[in-house]
Write an enzyme that holds these catalytic residues in place. Structure first.
Site, short mmCIF file in Angstrom:
data_model
loop_
_atom_site.label_atom_id
_atom_site.label_comp_id
_atom_site.label_asym_id
_atom_site.label_seq_id
_atom_site.Cartn_x
_atom_site.Cartn_y
_atom_site.Cartn_z
N GLU A 11 0.83 -1.21 0.00
CA GLU A 11 0.00 0.00 0.00
C GLU A 11 0.86 1.26 0.00
O GLU A 11 0.50 2.27 -0.60
CB GLU A 11 -0.93 0.01 1.21
CG GLU A 11 -1.96 -1.10 1.17
CD GLU A 11 -2.76 -1.20 2.45
OE1 GLU A 11 -4.00 -1.09 2.37
OE2 GLU A 11 -2.15 -1.39 3.52
N TYR B 31 -16.35 25.97 0.50
CA TYR B 31 -16.13 24.54 0.26
C TYR B 31 -14.89 24.26 -0.57
O TYR B 31 -14.38 23.15 -0.57
CB TYR B 31 -17.37 23.85 -0.31
CG TYR B 31 -18.04 24.52 -1.47
CD1 TYR B 31 -17.56 24.37 -2.76
CD2 TYR B 31 -19.19 25.27 -1.28
CE1 TYR B 31 -18.20 24.97 -3.83
CE2 TYR B 31 -19.84 25.88 -2.34
CZ TYR B 31 -19.34 25.72 -3.63
OH TYR B 31 -19.96 26.32 -4.68
N GLU C 293 -8.43 6.12 10.32
CA GLU C 293 -8.85 6.89 11.48
C GLU C 293 -7.91 8.07 11.73
O GLU C 293 -8.34 9.15 12.11
CB GLU C 293 -8.89 6.02 12.73
CG GLU C 293 -9.91 4.91 12.69
CD GLU C 293 -9.38 3.59 12.13
OE1 GLU C 293 -8.59 3.61 11.15
OE2 GLU C 293 -9.78 2.54 12.65
N LYS D 90 -11.60 3.40 1.62
CA LYS D 90 -10.58 2.82 0.75
C LYS D 90 -11.31 1.93 -0.25
O LYS D 90 -12.02 1.01 0.12
CB LYS D 90 -9.58 1.99 1.55
CG LYS D 90 -8.47 1.40 0.68
CD LYS D 90 -7.50 0.56 1.49
CE LYS D 90 -6.59 1.47 2.28
NZ LYS D 90 -5.43 0.74 2.85
#
Length: 118
Positions: free
Chosen positions: A21, A53, A72, A98
Site C-alpha cells: 500500500e 467549500y 482513522e 478505501k
C-alpha cells in the site's frame, strides 16, 4: 443553522499498514458534512460570510497526501484542521473510504466515519 456536504471526493493516496500500500497506493473516497450558521451568508450573498467549500476540499486533498497507516488517523487530522481553520463550523462528519481494499475478498470499499464538534 445549515449544512454543507462534499460528496465522493476522489483521491489517490498511500495509506495502509501493508508495504504494498505504501508503494502502490490506492483510490480513496472522502465524504464530508459540516454544520454551520449559514443565515448571514443566505442574506448577504458574500463568500466571506459562509464556509468556503473550496477551502474544505483543499484541506482534504492536502491531508490525504500525508501517509497514514490508519484511515482513522487521516480522518482525525482532517477534522482537527477544519475546526482550526474554519471558525463558523460547529460540527464535522467525515467518512474516509478505501476503494477495493486488499483484504483477501471481494469488498467494494471499507469506510470509517468520525464526528467532531467544536
Amino acid at each position: 443553522m445549515g449544512a454543507i456536504l462534499l460528496q465522493n471526493i476522489k483521491v489517490y493516496a498511500y495509506h495502509g499498514c501493508l508495504v504494498e500500500e505504501k508503494k502502490i497506493g490506492s483510490d480513496y473516497r472522502v465524504d464530508l458534512k459540516i454544520k454551520a450558521d449559514l443565515s448571514k451568508s443566505s442574506v448577504s450573498d458574500k463568500l466571506a460570510d459562509t464556509v468556503d467549500y473550496v477551502h474544505l476540499n483543499y484541506i482534504i486533498k492536502e491531508e490525504m497526501a500525508i501517509r497514514s497507516k490508519l484511515l482513522e488517523h487521516v480522518a482525525e487530522r482532517i477534522l482537527n484542521r477544519i475546526l482550526k481553520e474554519l471558525k463558523l463550523i460547529t460540527k464535522v462528519t467525515i467518512k474516509v473510504s478505501k476503494i477495493n481494499p486488499p483484504i483477501g475478498g471481494n469488498v467494494e470499499m471499507v469506510t470509517i466515519k468520525r464526528v467532531k464538534k467544536r
